[in-house]
Write a protein that holds these residues in place. Sequence first.
Motif, PDB file in Angstrom:
ATOM      1  N   THR A   1      -6.736  -0.779   1.519  1.00 58.87           N
ATOM      2  CA  THR A   1      -5.365  -0.907   1.612  1.00 58.87           C
ATOM      3  C   THR A   1      -4.620   0.135   2.472  1.00 58.87           C
TER       4      THR A   1
ATOM      5  N   VAL B   1      -9.206  -0.893  -2.030  1.00 52.52           N
ATOM      6  CA  VAL B   1      -7.920  -0.863  -3.177  1.00 52.52           C
ATOM      7  C   VAL B   1      -8.138  -0.791  -4.598  1.00 52.52           C
TER       8      VAL B   1
ATOM      9  N   GLY C   1       1.233  -1.328  -0.049  1.00 50.19           N
ATOM     10  CA  GLY C   1       0.007  -0.120   0.054  1.00 50.19           C
ATOM     11  C   GLY C   1       0.751   1.116  -0.048  1.00 50.19           C
TER      12      GLY C   1
ATOM     13  N   MET D   1      -0.009  -6.152   0.075  1.00 52.75           N
ATOM     14  CA  MET D   1      -1.090  -6.737  -0.285  1.00 52.75           C
ATOM     15  C   MET D   1      -1.309  -7.466  -1.886  1.00 52.75           C
TER      16      MET D   1
END
Length: 370
Positions: free
Chosen positions: A335, A311, A303, A341
């Motif tokens: 995020t 996100v 992120g 992620m």
Amino acid sequence: MKIGILGGGQLGRMLIQSALKYDDEFYTLDPASDAPCHNISYFTQGNFNDYETVLNFGKDKDVVTIEIEHVNADALAELEKQGIRVVPNANIIKTIQQKILQKEFYKAHNIPSPEFQVVWNSDEKIIMPLPFVQKMNTGGYDGKGVQVIKTEDDFQNLWKEASVIENMVDIDKELSVIVARNEKGETNTFPVTEMVADPKLNLLDFNVCPVLLTEDVQEQIDAITEKFLNAVNSPGLFAIELFLDKEGKIWVNETAPRLHNSGHQTQEGNTNSQFEQMYRVVKNLPLADTDAITYSGMLNLVGAEGYSGKVVYEGMEDVLKLPETYVHLYGKTETKPGRKMGHINVLADCREELMEKLVKVKGMIRVISE
Ligand code: ADP
């Protein structure tokens, strides 16, 4: 077989993803209702640090394993007593959970790891020469819980809780080697990976595999992995993080008793991945071959600073057009800065080409929010 995993994060998710080609039922336990495993396994929302919760979760499983080491190891020990297979053993999880016990384990088994002093409280006299690294006994993760003390002025920043104070290594390269051992005592070692760190975030940045090492360095690593695998005396998959210092000596930094970020590129880069190998260990099957097929690398999708919320992977379509480039997302919808992620694996014919590709992909993609 009913396989229970403590932790429902990305490591568990990729283990299940890889093992779906076999016939098992996966159960996961995680405090977050939207953990990466919540919709791909039989999911229990709960605290893997809580004795009763872990006991209840494990009691009807054939085997219980972990994808995070900060779990209630006493409950795992009780499950072992009740005849449930626990991989790796509760005992080695307990040792690795605590930096002090982990360091003493290396010392007891003659495994080279930086000189250290144990500090139980703030009154203790520090005898390690400056500069040194302080590591909290428990609770450290992803670079949190580690600090460098350079001068006497920095002494005021010393954490008061139980910790290890460790000699500072003049690091040339940070390396990792993933090793596996099944119940029969058969072992396998993945090719060595170099971890190129991002100094700002302290989260792993690129992995590059294999690494060109001198014969002497490779021999030091082989000796360490052999000693380690004999000493753990438990089935399991372990990631041994190493420092190569500027004089060509290898030191063990720390070990994770589980799947590891430094092994993600094995998904496409090796004849079998760390996830396949972990599955084999959990099921006590013959271990898989793990040769590097070609040069492989990985970059974490982390992120971006300043973005929190739903996100968006900016630039993803362009990345997907690249050959020998493999996107892996972890099913996380939100995020925040520094959150892991997903990751991207890249293959290439040589290290130079691999580094070029990794830098290019890193420049093409950003993890931001709507
Ligand atoms: P974590 O488990 O939180 O990642 P580490 O023990 O791996 O913590 O430490 C994080 C980073 O700090 C390492 O990757 C390395 O760059 C640096 N570091 C840790 N120990 C030492 C040491 N003894 N000497 C020099 N640098 C160190």
